[in-house]
Design a protein around this motif. Structure first.
Motif, PDB file in Angstrom:
ATOM      1  N   GLU A 341       0.818  -1.215   0.000  1.00  0.00           N
ATOM      2  CA  GLU A 341       0.000   0.000   0.000  1.00  0.00           C
ATOM      3  C   GLU A 341       0.853   1.266   0.000  1.00  0.00           C
ATOM      4  O   GLU A 341       0.343   2.360   0.262  1.00  0.00           O
ATOM      5  N   ALA A 342       2.147   1.134  -0.316  1.00  0.00           N
ATOM      6  CA  ALA A 342       3.053   2.284  -0.252  1.00  0.00           C
ATOM      7  C   ALA A 342       2.823   3.285  -1.373  1.00  0.00           C
ATOM      8  O   ALA A 342       3.262   4.436  -1.286  1.00  0.00           O
ATOM      9  N   GLY A 343       2.130   2.872  -2.431  1.00  0.00           N
ATOM     10  CA  GLY A 343       1.878   3.787  -3.533  1.00  0.00           C
ATOM     11  C   GLY A 343       0.940   4.920  -3.180  1.00  0.00           C
ATOM     12  O   GLY A 343       0.945   5.963  -3.840  1.00  0.00           O
ATOM     13  N   GLY A 344       0.124   4.724  -2.148  1.00  0.00           N
ATOM     14  CA  GLY A 344      -0.786   5.794  -1.775  1.00  0.00           C
ATOM     15  C   GLY A 344      -1.831   5.407  -0.745  1.00  0.00           C
ATOM     16  O   GLY A 344      -2.319   6.253  -0.002  1.00  0.00           O
ATOM     17  N   GLY A 345      -2.202   4.131  -0.696  1.00  0.00           N
ATOM     18  CA  GLY A 345      -3.272   3.723   0.205  1.00  0.00           C
ATOM     19  C   GLY A 345      -2.981   4.037   1.657  1.00  0.00           C
ATOM     20  O   GLY A 345      -3.799   4.641   2.359  1.00  0.00           O
ATOM     21  N   ARG A 346      -1.807   3.639   2.146  1.00  0.00           N
ATOM     22  CA  ARG A 346      -1.463   3.874   3.547  1.00  0.00           C
ATOM     23  C   ARG A 346      -1.382   5.370   3.844  1.00  0.00           C
ATOM     24  O   ARG A 346      -1.867   5.843   4.875  1.00  0.00           O
ATOM     25  N   GLN A 347      -0.803   6.135   2.914  1.00  0.00           N
ATOM     26  CA  GLN A 347      -0.627   7.563   3.142  1.00  0.00           C
ATOM     27  C   GLN A 347      -1.967   8.292   3.158  1.00  0.00           C
ATOM     28  O   GLN A 347      -2.213   9.159   4.000  1.00  0.00           O
ATOM     29  N   TRP A 348      -2.835   7.973   2.190  1.00  0.00           N
ATOM     30  CA  TRP A 348      -4.101   8.697   2.100  1.00  0.00           C
ATOM     31  C   TRP A 348      -4.996   8.414   3.293  1.00  0.00           C
ATOM     32  O   TRP A 348      -5.606   9.321   3.862  1.00  0.00           O
ATOM     33  N   VAL A 349      -5.082   7.153   3.693  1.00  0.00           N
ATOM     34  CA  VAL A 349      -5.917   6.838   4.850  1.00  0.00           C
ATOM     35  C   VAL A 349      -5.349   7.515   6.099  1.00  0.00           C
ATOM     36  O   VAL A 349      -6.109   7.977   6.964  1.00  0.00           O
ATOM     37  N   TYR A 350      -4.020   7.629   6.189  1.00  0.00           N
ATOM     38  CA  TYR A 350      -3.426   8.354   7.307  1.00  0.00           C
ATOM     39  C   TYR A 350      -3.853   9.817   7.282  1.00  0.00           C
ATOM     40  O   TYR A 350      -4.154  10.410   8.330  1.00  0.00           O
ATOM     41  N   GLN A 351      -3.887  10.408   6.106  1.00  0.00           N
ATOM     42  CA  GLN A 351      -4.344  11.793   6.013  1.00  0.00           C
ATOM     43  C   GLN A 351      -5.792  11.919   6.478  1.00  0.00           C
ATOM     44  O   GLN A 351      -6.157  12.894   7.142  1.00  0.00           O
ATOM     45  N   THR A 352      -6.620  10.952   6.127  1.00  0.00           N
ATOM     46  CA  THR A 352      -8.016  11.026   6.582  1.00  0.00           C
ATOM     47  C   THR A 352      -8.088  10.875   8.101  1.00  0.00           C
ATOM     48  O   THR A 352      -8.947  11.470   8.752  1.00  0.00           O
ATOM     49  N   CYS A 353      -7.183  10.085   8.674  1.00  0.00           N
ATOM     50  CA  CYS A 353      -7.198   9.852  10.125  1.00  0.00           C
ATOM     51  C   CYS A 353      -6.629  11.017  10.919  1.00  0.00           C
ATOM     52  O   CYS A 353      -6.808  11.068  12.147  1.00  0.00           O
ATOM     53  N   THR A 354      -5.944  11.940  10.255  1.00  0.00           N
ATOM     54  CA  THR A 354      -5.273  13.017  10.987  1.00  0.00           C
ATOM     55  C   THR A 354      -5.622  14.414  10.504  1.00  0.00           C
ATOM     56  O   THR A 354      -5.308  15.390  11.195  1.00  0.00           O
ATOM     57  N   GLU A 355      -6.274  14.526   9.343  1.00  0.00           N
ATOM     58  CA  GLU A 355      -6.549  15.849   8.789  1.00  0.00           C
ATOM     59  C   GLU A 355      -7.981  16.059   8.330  1.00  0.00           C
ATOM     60  O   GLU A 355      -8.551  17.128   8.543  1.00  0.00           O
ATOM     61  N   PHE A 356      -8.552  15.059   7.645  1.00  0.00           N
ATOM     62  CA  PHE A 356      -9.761  15.308   6.872  1.00  0.00           C
ATOM     63  C   PHE A 356     -10.994  14.523   7.301  1.00  0.00           C
ATOM     64  O   PHE A 356     -12.115  14.994   7.120  1.00  0.00           O
ATOM     65  N   GLY A 357     -10.835  13.313   7.822  1.00  0.00           N
ATOM     66  CA  GLY A 357     -12.014  12.490   8.046  1.00  0.00           C
ATOM     67  C   GLY A 357     -12.519  11.968   6.712  1.00  0.00           C
ATOM     68  O   GLY A 357     -11.966  11.048   6.143  1.00  0.00           O
ATOM     69  N   PHE A 358     -13.632  12.563   6.238  1.00  0.00           N
ATOM     70  CA  PHE A 358     -14.206  12.191   4.938  1.00  0.00           C
ATOM     71  C   PHE A 358     -14.783  10.773   4.943  1.00  0.00           C
ATOM     72  O   PHE A 358     -14.884  10.149   3.885  1.00  0.00           O
ATOM     73  N   TYR A 359     -15.191  10.248   6.080  1.00  0.00           N
ATOM     74  CA  TYR A 359     -15.607   8.845   6.130  1.00  0.00           C
ATOM     75  C   TYR A 359     -17.024   8.673   5.616  1.00  0.00           C
ATOM     76  O   TYR A 359     -17.989   9.158   6.219  1.00  0.00           O
ATOM     77  N   GLN A 360     -17.129   7.949   4.516  1.00  0.00           N
ATOM     78  CA  GLN A 360     -18.419   7.742   3.854  1.00  0.00           C
ATOM     79  C   GLN A 360     -19.178   6.627   4.559  1.00  0.00           C
ATOM     80  O   GLN A 360     -19.234   5.490   4.099  1.00  0.00           O
ATOM     81  N   SER A 361     -19.780   6.959   5.668  1.00  0.00           N
ATOM     82  CA  SER A 361     -20.451   5.975   6.508  1.00  0.00           C
ATOM     83  C   SER A 361     -21.879   5.735   6.034  1.00  0.00           C
ATOM     84  O   SER A 361     -22.436   6.496   5.241  1.00  0.00           O
ATOM     85  N   THR A 362     -22.462   4.680   6.579  1.00  0.00           N
ATOM     86  CA  THR A 362     -23.861   4.342   6.287  1.00  0.00           C
ATOM     87  C   THR A 362     -24.792   4.869   7.373  1.00  0.00           C
ATOM     88  O   THR A 362     -25.877   4.330   7.586  1.00  0.00           O
ATOM     89  N   ASP A 363     -24.394   5.939   8.042  1.00  0.00           N
ATOM     90  CA  ASP A 363     -25.147   6.441   9.193  1.00  0.00           C
ATOM     91  C   ASP A 363     -26.410   7.215   8.827  1.00  0.00           C
ATOM     92  O   ASP A 363     -27.174   7.585   9.719  1.00  0.00           O
ATOM     93  N   SER A 364     -26.618   7.476   7.555  1.00  0.00           N
ATOM     94  CA  SER A 364     -27.841   8.154   7.138  1.00  0.00           C
ATOM     95  C   SER A 364     -28.857   7.136   6.630  1.00  0.00           C
ATOM     96  O   SER A 364     -28.490   6.182   5.936  1.00  0.00           O
ATOM     97  N   PRO A 365     -30.148   7.326   6.926  1.00  0.00           N
ATOM     98  CA  PRO A 365     -31.173   6.424   6.393  1.00  0.00           C
ATOM     99  C   PRO A 365     -31.482   6.693   4.928  1.00  0.00           C
ATOM    100  O   PRO A 365     -32.149   5.874   4.284  1.00  0.00           O
ATOM    101  N   ASN A 366     -30.988   7.803   4.409  1.00  0.00           N
ATOM    102  CA  ASN A 366     -31.334   8.210   3.042  1.00  0.00           C
ATOM    103  C   ASN A 366     -30.276   7.786   2.035  1.00  0.00           C
ATOM    104  O   ASN A 366     -29.836   8.560   1.194  1.00  0.00           O
ATOM    105  N   GLN A 367     -29.864   6.532   2.132  1.00  0.00           N
ATOM    106  CA  GLN A 367     -28.867   5.992   1.215  1.00  0.00           C
ATOM    107  C   GLN A 367     -29.071   4.474   1.130  1.00  0.00           C
ATOM    108  O   GLN A 367     -29.769   3.893   1.957  1.00  0.00           O
ATOM    109  N   PRO A 368     -28.492   3.809   0.132  1.00  0.00           N
ATOM    110  CA  PRO A 368     -28.887   2.428  -0.151  1.00  0.00           C
ATOM    111  C   PRO A 368     -28.138   1.327   0.578  1.00  0.00           C
ATOM    112  O   PRO A 368     -28.489   0.160   0.410  1.00  0.00           O
TER     113      PRO A 368
END
Length: 477
Positions: A341-368
């Protein structure tokens, strides 16, 4: 972007920065989507290296590192502009140096073409995150070496690099004259259930029944995952690489997110004309997905859901899909630069964990979909990086630093497509007359950045025209 580059020939003394358009959701979806869309055209362009500062904010720190970049000077004429494409959350693609409409513009304008890789992606390997400062230093040194210090620089970016384009203008207004921040998620948020809400609406725009059938299929799969007797059939139906085993909620969530990613990915990039980039499979659109999901001859909604998964595997030459959470965590925990995952996966998820979040969760009832709520995403930050499960402070800091929706500067245009789920975190309405939004109904992620074609919606052409008019005005100021 096409009209901008074709029509500004009279502005010979300006420099255009083009940032690649890549923005993938986290975890399983990043892994599958990035591998689908990273298909590169092999080129003979050689790696070159810019001697970069490791820490731009500590004058006593003299450490340096090498940042990868590429050059195409085939079309350059003295006094012409410079096009600088800056990579995002993945390896810089040297194919851009030989393919892409921007080279046609370079030929007409006599432009020097450069591609700069983002810090700690691809082969650019420092560990501190100072991407904007890297950009500023590269611009300053390159301008001085090439006599372009007094030129007007315009930053172009799509997706996360679109955010960088906006923030570059915000933080370094003396270095960049204007920016086009396409499909830019400028507002950080831990939980981003709106992403899947837009997926629902985008599927419904094709056929109102489509997302409802997807929801039935997803709900059926969730129910079957409760019974171990169904695991062998699920393994066969979705062509999993190994027999399904559910030992925790993380295992089922990872499987469910991986399969939902088939729809998320297609909706995000629907009919985006990326074929010139060397990508494959761009013929799979929302229309194709919905035609499968509405085809009762394929069986129940669950069976059609599995048919979509097999279609995606066939299209992208995947014999099976790995949906083992443990395997994913092992790969993501590998800190070697040669790791999977050194090409980008590990780095990008780290950025989401420390800077951005952006987690596309299923917490809304208005989605499939169902089964991958916010705690699932946050747990990965702990499992991979041993980070706290709370990101609230980090997200607040990001929005304080850059302004979120309320960015305040001048000369940035924010194009967004209505189908693109990321538009929910972008600027969809004018902030000021000098910070306008261009909202394009019916288009997906970064649509205005790709070459014009006969199939384009009329509003997409009008959007390109408006961006050009704005740039023409700003460059004359």
């Amino acid at each position: 972007m096409a009209l901008v580059c074709n029509s500004l020939q009279k502005y010979a003394a300006f420099v255009v920065i083009v940032l690649a358009c890549v923005c993938f959701p986290c975890a399983a979806h990043y892994r599958s989507a990035h591998r689908r869309h990273e298909a590169r055209l092999r080129s003979g362009v050689e790696d070159q290296w810019f001697i970069q500062r490791l820490d731009h904010f500590n004058g006593a720190d003299t450490r340096l590192w090498k940042q990868r970049y590429f050059v195409n000077d085939t079309f350059y004429r003295a006094g012409g502009p410079v096009f600088l494409m800056i990579g995002g959350e993945g390896p810089a693609n040297p194919a851009w140096m030989q393919y892409g409409t921007w080279l046609l513009y370079a030929q007409k304008l006599g432009a020097l073409c450069l591609l700069l890789e983002h810090r700690f992606y691809g082969k650019s390997h420092p560990t501190d995150r100072q991407a904007l400062a890297d950009l500023a230093h590269f611009r300053t040194v390159t301008a001085a070496k090439r006599g372009l210090t007094n030129s007007k620089w315009v930053a172009f970016g799509g997706s996360y690099p679109g955010s960088l384009a906006a923030w570059f203008r915000l933080k370094y207004p003396h270095l960049v004259h204007a920016s086009v921040a396409t499909s830019a998620p400028v507002h950080a948020t831990v939980n981003f259930p709106e992403y899947l809400e837009v997926v629902w609406r985008s599927l419904a725009a094709e056929n109102p029944e489509c997302p409802q059938i997807v929801k039935k299929a997803s709900d059926t799969l969730v129910d079957r995952l409760k019974d171990p007797k169904t695991y062998d059939n699920i393994t066969k139906d979705f062509r999993l690489c190994s027999t399904l085993q559910i030992q925790s909620k993380m295992d089922s969530a990872y499987l469910l997110e991986s399969l939902a990613g088939n729809f998320m990915d297609v909706v995000q990039y629907n009919e985006d004309n990326r074929a010139f980039e060397g990508a494959v499979g761009t013929n799979i659109t929302i229309k194709v997905l919905c035609s499968v999901m509405l085809d009762s001859s394929l069986g129940e909604p669950y069976d059609r859901y599995a048919a979509v998964a097999r279609l995606m595997q066939k299209t992208f030459s995947q014999s099976c899909i790995n949906t083992q959470y443990e395997s994913y965590i092992q790969d993501m925990s590998n800190t070697s630069w040669s790791g999977p995952e050194a090409g980008g996966g590990r780095q990008w998820v780290y950025q989401t964990c420390t800077e951005f979040g952006f987690y596309q969760s299923t917490d809304s009832p208005n989605q499939p979909f169902d089964g991958f709520p916010l705690p699932y995403h946050l747990q990965q930050c702990a499992d991979i990086y041993n980070l706290s499960s709370s990101l609230d402070g980090a997200i607040q800091q990001t929005n304080e630093e850059y302004g979120g929706y309320d960015i305040r500067t001048t000369r940035i245009v924010f194009p967004n497509g209505s189908i693109d789920p990321w538009h929910a975190l972008g600027v969809a309405k004018d902030i000021t007359s000098d910070l306008p939004a261009v909202f394009i109904k019916g288009t997906a992620h970064c649509a205005n950045m790709y070459p014009a074609r006969a199939e384009d919606l009329p509003q997409l052409g009008l959007a390109r025209d408006r961006i050009f008019i704005l740039l023409q005005k700003w460059l004359a100021e």
